[in-house]
Enzyme design. Sequence first.
Site, PDB file in Angstrom:
ATOM      1  N   GLU A 140       0.830  -1.205   0.000  1.00 46.76           N
ATOM      2  CA  GLU A 140       0.000   0.000   0.000  1.00 46.76           C
ATOM      3  C   GLU A 140       0.864   1.255   0.000  1.00 46.76           C
ATOM      4  O   GLU A 140       0.618   2.200  -0.749  1.00 46.76           O
ATOM      5  CB  GLU A 140      -0.922   0.005   1.220  1.00 46.76           C
ATOM      6  N   ASP A 144       1.000   4.258  -2.741  1.00 50.30           N
ATOM      7  CA  ASP A 144       0.676   5.632  -2.350  1.00 50.30           C
ATOM      8  C   ASP A 144       1.811   6.599  -2.668  1.00 50.30           C
ATOM      9  O   ASP A 144       1.605   7.663  -3.273  1.00 50.30           O
ATOM     10  CB  ASP A 144       0.376   5.688  -0.846  1.00 50.30           C
ATOM     11  N   SER A 318      -7.582   2.489  -3.180  1.00 48.83           N
ATOM     12  CA  SER A 318      -6.283   2.936  -2.655  1.00 48.83           C
ATOM     13  C   SER A 318      -5.528   3.766  -3.679  1.00 48.83           C
ATOM     14  O   SER A 318      -4.789   4.688  -3.319  1.00 48.83           O
ATOM     15  CB  SER A 318      -5.417   1.733  -2.281  1.00 48.83           C
ATOM     16  N   ASP A 364     -18.279  12.555 -16.085  1.00 48.93           N
ATOM     17  CA  ASP A 364     -19.461  11.994 -15.440  1.00 48.93           C
ATOM     18  C   ASP A 364     -19.535  10.509 -15.759  1.00 48.93           C
ATOM     19  O   ASP A 364     -19.634  10.110 -16.920  1.00 48.93           O
ATOM     20  CB  ASP A 364     -20.709  12.721 -15.950  1.00 48.93           C
ATOM     21  N   VAL A 365     -19.484   9.670 -14.716  1.00 50.47           N
ATOM     22  CA  VAL A 365     -19.521   8.216 -14.890  1.00 50.47           C
ATOM     23  C   VAL A 365     -20.967   7.759 -14.694  1.00 50.47           C
ATOM     24  O   VAL A 365     -21.533   7.917 -13.611  1.00 50.47           O
ATOM     25  CB  VAL A 365     -18.588   7.513 -13.898  1.00 50.47           C
ATOM     26  N   GLY A 382     -24.721  13.000 -13.123  1.00 50.28           N
ATOM     27  CA  GLY A 382     -24.545  13.893 -11.985  1.00 50.28           C
ATOM     28  C   GLY A 382     -23.908  13.153 -10.824  1.00 50.28           C
ATOM     29  O   GLY A 382     -23.051  12.296 -11.019  1.00 50.28           O
ATOM     30  N   ASP A 384     -23.636  10.390  -7.877  1.00 48.32           N
ATOM     31  CA  ASP A 384     -24.186   9.092  -7.480  1.00 48.32           C
ATOM     32  C   ASP A 384     -23.331   8.509  -6.366  1.00 48.32           C
ATOM     33  O   ASP A 384     -22.222   8.979  -6.087  1.00 48.32           O
ATOM     34  CB  ASP A 384     -24.268   8.132  -8.674  1.00 48.32           C
TER      35      ASP A 384
END
Length: 405
Positions: A140, A144, A318, A364-365, A382, A384
């Site tokens: 991780e 990062d 992550s 926008d997904v 929009g 969600d």
Amino acid sequence: MKNNNRLSILITALCIPALTGSNAFAQDNGQSAPYVEGARVPKGYARPPFHVKPHASTAAVVGLTPATVRHAYGFDTITNQGDGMVIAIVDAYDDPKIESDLGVFSTQFSLPACTTANGCFKKIYASGSKPRADSGWALEMALDVEWAHTIAPKAKIVLVEAASNNFNDLMTAVDVAVKNGASVVSMSFGGSEFSSEGSFDSHFSTSPGVTFVASSGDSGYGAEYPAASQSVVSVGGTTLSIDAYGNYIGESAWSGSGGGVSAYEAEPAGQAAWPVPYAGNRGIPDVSYDGNPNTGFAVYDSVTYKRQSGWFQVGGTSAGSPQWAGLFAIANSLRTAAGKAKLGGTYNALYTAGKSAYGSDYHDVTTGSNGTCGTVCNAAGGYDYVTGLGSQQAPNLVQALVAQP
């Protein structure tokens, strides 16, 4: 506002599996069992929401490269690279090889060197003592640190290692990050919500000029903390589609993207300006980023994880937290150059900045889901509860954030 008790029961019944057996962390001393990707942990503890795409060999680079990702989201058109800013990465336990691994990654992709010697990199033990090493958390940290450096190559990176994955230790590390000059703090960790989580919110709400970013989770529908905090920018996951040249084609919701409605946190002002099914309750996530491990990111980690070391292809929410942190570092650098204060209350600024020019500031997904709970589990136009406002069109959103008061 919806009844919080009823909402809590609904979320628990639909979304949270039993936290027992090999999927749980031991609660008596804060020590963790081997990390299980996608598994939830006991309340009061956190885990890193990454997923690795298996490969026969990790000797060669696998996964999306910095140049490809920077082009897909438009970072390669932004001249500023986070100059003068400090990005703090907060994780649990120790990665004993993180600085050398960052060096391998930077050399491979022709990124500027980021070392202790040149003042770019710093590792801090939050408790004052070196924590034990943990291979899951080390991977991780590699994700990062390497990808925050990818997005904002000229920002300094402070890695703060918490003594354990207990929230008390993690919040101590957050405070240390702020004290060390961070303008943005990335938290790629989370755990199931708990009734006393609000007691930790002051770690985020009392630090003006600091943006806090957290991953929304990787187990599908369900709210997690600290992503649920009103003062934290929560990042969900998508599946990114690009062409052979790295040009952006589109995104759909990743099935593992954490998201939903908080059982304990009230809706912040910025989100209240957007129509949502559960007005009055905090919706998660706020924004999104590529998170599907099948479209995951190249990460170099020489700490052995699942009997492998070297190059990994890593996804999960992550991945989005440190890369959004890089975007905020760039915006803050430009704001500083313009004589403005660093972003504070960034959560609300994201909603305000996108309101007047939504189609140009965000992708926008609108397709995909993270569960079978109906409207709340489905991506839509929009805002969600799976992908938030969507992913960034970096050049436009950065300028919108710079333009904020």
